[in-house]
Write an enzyme that holds these catalytic residues in place. Structure first.
Site, PDB file in Angstrom:
ATOM      1  N   LYS A   1       0.701  -1.323   0.009  1.00 34.43           N
ATOM      2  CA  LYS A   1      -0.049  -0.002   0.088  1.00 34.43           C
ATOM      3  C   LYS A   1       0.767   1.322   0.131  1.00 34.43           C
ATOM      4  CE  LYS A   1      -2.732  -2.441   3.433  1.00 34.43           C
ATOM      5  NZ  LYS A   1      -3.242  -2.372   4.528  1.00 34.43           N
ATOM      6  N   GLY A   2       2.045   1.201   0.266  1.00 32.94           N
ATOM      7  CA  GLY A   2       3.100   2.185   0.518  1.00 32.94           C
ATOM      8  C   GLY A   2       3.060   3.206  -0.862  1.00 32.94           C
TER       9      GLY A   2
ATOM     10  N   GLU B   1       7.188   2.400  -6.443  1.00 34.67           N
ATOM     11  CA  GLU B   1       7.238   1.883  -5.239  1.00 34.67           C
ATOM     12  C   GLU B   1       7.826   2.922  -4.246  1.00 34.67           C
ATOM     13  OE1 GLU B   1       7.117  -0.636  -3.526  1.00 34.67           O
ATOM     14  OE2 GLU B   1       7.952  -2.339  -4.228  1.00 34.67           O
ATOM     15  N   ASP B   2       7.209   2.907  -2.885  1.00 30.28           N
ATOM     16  CA  ASP B   2       7.567   4.038  -2.016  1.00 30.28           C
ATOM     17  C   ASP B   2       9.134   3.956  -1.635  1.00 30.28           C
ATOM     18  OD1 ASP B   2       6.736   1.446  -0.926  1.00 30.28           O
ATOM     19  OD2 ASP B   2       6.039   2.550   0.837  1.00 30.28           O
TER      20      ASP B   2
ATOM     21  N   ASP C   1      14.274  -1.657  -0.411  1.00 26.44           N
ATOM     22  CA  ASP C   1      15.080  -1.859   0.680  1.00 26.44           C
ATOM     23  C   ASP C   1      15.922  -3.041   0.257  1.00 26.44           C
ATOM     24  OD1 ASP C   1      15.813  -2.348   3.414  1.00 26.44           O
ATOM     25  OD2 ASP C   1      13.825  -2.826   4.010  1.00 26.44           O
TER      26      ASP C   1
ATOM     27  N   LYS D   1      17.031   2.560   0.164  1.00 21.56           N
ATOM     28  CA  LYS D   1      17.984   2.306   1.246  1.00 21.56           C
ATOM     29  C   LYS D   1      19.069   1.647   0.775  1.00 21.56           C
ATOM     30  CE  LYS D   1      15.309   2.135   5.414  1.00 21.56           C
ATOM     31  NZ  LYS D   1      14.823   1.103   6.502  1.00 21.56           N
TER      32      LYS D   1
ATOM     33  N   PHE E   1      14.383   3.789  10.185  1.00 20.37           N
ATOM     34  CA  PHE E   1      13.058   3.284  10.135  1.00 20.37           C
ATOM     35  C   PHE E   1      12.288   4.414   9.808  1.00 20.37           C
ATOM     36  CE2 PHE E   1       8.598   1.871  10.809  1.00 20.37           C
ATOM     37  CZ  PHE E   1       8.961   0.607  10.239  1.00 20.37           C
ATOM     38  N   VAL E   2      11.760   4.373   8.563  1.00 17.03           N
ATOM     39  CA  VAL E   2      11.185   5.870   8.008  1.00 17.03           C
ATOM     40  C   VAL E   2       9.408   5.359   8.107  1.00 17.03           C
ATOM     41  CG1 VAL E   2      13.070   7.044   7.114  1.00 17.03           C
ATOM     42  CG2 VAL E   2      11.693   5.297   5.811  1.00 17.03           C
TER      43      VAL E   2
ATOM     44  N   ASP F   1       4.271   3.120   6.792  1.00 18.49           N
ATOM     45  CA  ASP F   1       3.568   2.746   7.984  1.00 18.49           C
ATOM     46  C   ASP F   1       4.536   2.257   9.124  1.00 18.49           C
ATOM     47  OD1 ASP F   1       3.910   0.105   6.553  1.00 18.49           O
ATOM     48  OD2 ASP F   1       2.528  -0.536   8.460  1.00 18.49           O
TER      49      ASP F   1
ATOM     50  N   ARG G   1       0.705   6.410   7.767  1.00 19.26           N
ATOM     51  CA  ARG G   1       0.931   6.450   6.145  1.00 19.26           C
ATOM     52  C   ARG G   1       0.573   8.042   5.690  1.00 19.26           C
ATOM     53  NH1 ARG G   1       1.735   1.448   4.023  1.00 19.26           N
ATOM     54  NH2 ARG G   1       0.641  -0.296   5.378  1.00 19.26           N
TER      55      ARG G   1
HETATM   56  C1  PRP Z   1       7.263  -2.162   1.196  1.00 20.94           C
HETATM   57  C2  PRP Z   1       7.584  -1.174  -0.016  1.00 20.94           C
HETATM   58  C3  PRP Z   1       8.128  -2.561  -1.058  1.00 20.94           C
HETATM   59  C4  PRP Z   1       9.135  -3.320   0.174  1.00 20.94           C
HETATM   60  C5  PRP Z   1      10.210  -3.365  -0.212  1.00 20.94           C
HETATM   61  O1  PRP Z   1       6.276  -2.868   1.356  1.00 20.94           O
HETATM   62  O2  PRP Z   1       6.405  -0.832  -0.300  1.00 20.94           O
HETATM   63  O3  PRP Z   1       7.183  -3.058  -1.386  1.00 20.94           O
HETATM   64  O4  PRP Z   1       8.406  -3.272   1.359  1.00 20.94           O
HETATM   65  O5  PRP Z   1      11.125  -4.162   0.629  1.00 20.94           O
HETATM   66  P1  PRP Z   1      12.194  -5.060  -0.113  1.00 20.94           P
HETATM   67  O6  PRP Z   1      13.096  -4.293  -1.265  1.00 20.94           O
HETATM   68  O7  PRP Z   1      13.041  -5.330   1.169  1.00 20.94           O
HETATM   69  O8  PRP Z   1      11.586  -6.062  -0.755  1.00 20.94           O
HETATM   70  P2  PRP Z   1       5.591  -3.435   2.728  1.00 20.94           P
HETATM   71  O9  PRP Z   1       5.896  -4.925   2.621  1.00 20.94           O
HETATM   72  O10 PRP Z   1       6.183  -2.473   3.948  1.00 20.94           O
HETATM   73  O11 PRP Z   1       4.036  -3.091   2.507  1.00 20.94           O
HETATM   74  P3  PRP Z   1       3.203  -1.897   2.596  1.00 20.94           P
HETATM   75  O12 PRP Z   1       3.639  -1.077   1.271  1.00 20.94           O
HETATM   76  O13 PRP Z   1       1.903  -2.114   2.362  1.00 20.94           O
HETATM   77  O14 PRP Z   1       3.474  -0.993   3.699  1.00 20.94           O
END
Ligand code: PRP
Length: 200
Positions: A58-59, A114-115, A118, A146, A167-168, A174, A180
């Site tokens: 959802k991010g 993508e938000d 990571d 990151k 942690f952001v 979220d 959010r």
């Molecule tokens: C976050 C973000 C990416 C993923 C990145 O989603 O939106 O989809 O993590 O992480 P990675 O590079 O380690 O794979 P999250 O799982 O937090 O779900 P959300 O967007 O619903 O909060």
């Protein structure tokens, strides 16, 4: 397998909320300016062409909404939802699909939105999935990167900000489904000593 949210909750007893403080890392104004520039870059690469935005729930929702408005021209969007179990020390890199796209991406100029990037495991999974569906172009826009957390060999074509391993939350991101709606990207600090929460 525990999700990220249940791992976080394991530290807090029911009804109890850890002391949290927020520090602005990137203000909404900086975000707005950067998103505008990213949109200009994207439009330079795809002039006069429909761009199909694929938001990862959802991010990415707030970033996608702002990017779509800045892009101008013909824009459509769709959403996908996945869960990643690749965050912990016992990382498997497994990604599970919760909701697939509504429409085909074959022959389209697709921009994955993508938000945050990571470990990169989610994006690696998505790119493999989407490449099989034969889009005309497949590009990636991330607001936050990151870089030092990367496990998978992936990178974005358009990046908003490279950030440290803190942690952001905010602007779509979220902590246990909260924050959010913050307009800024903030670092969460937990506990009376203001220790920064680092995601493990
Ligand atoms: C976050 C973000 C990416 C993923 C990145 O989603 O939106 O989809 O993590 O992480 P990675 O590079 O380690 O794979 P999250 O799982 O937090 O779900 P959300 O967007 O619903 O909060």
């Amino acid at each position: 397998m525990p999700t990220k949210a249940t791992k976080r909750n394991a530290r807090v007893k029911p009804g109890q909320r850890e002391e949290e403080t927020l520090r602005v890392l990137i203000s909404h104004q900086r975000i707005r300016e950067r998103v505008r520039h990213m949109a200009q870059e994207i439009r330079r690469d795809f002039p006069n062409e429909p761009v199909h935005l694929v938001g990862v729930l959802k991010g990415s929702v707030l970033f996608l909404a702002d990017l779509a408005r800045e892009l101008g021209g013909e824009v459509s969007f769709d959403f996908i939802s996945v869960s990643s179990y690749g965050k912990g020390m016992d990382s498997t890199g497994e990604v599970k699909m919760n909701k697939d796209l509504d429409v085909s991406i074959e022959g389209r100029s697709v921009l994955v939105v993508e938000d945050i990037l990571d470990t990169g495991l989610t994006l690696k999974y998505l790119l493999r999935l989407f490449e099989e569906r034969k889009p005309k172009h497949l590009r990636v826009a991330v607001l936050l990167d990151k870089v030092e957390r990367r496990i998978a060999d992936v990178k974005a074509d358009y990046t908003g900000f490279v950030i440290p391993n803190e942690f952001v939350v905010g602007y779509g991101l979220d902590y246990d489904e909260r924050y959010r709606n913050l307009p800024d990207v903030c670092v969460v600090r937990l506990g009376p000593r203001g220790k920064t929460k680092i995601e493990a």
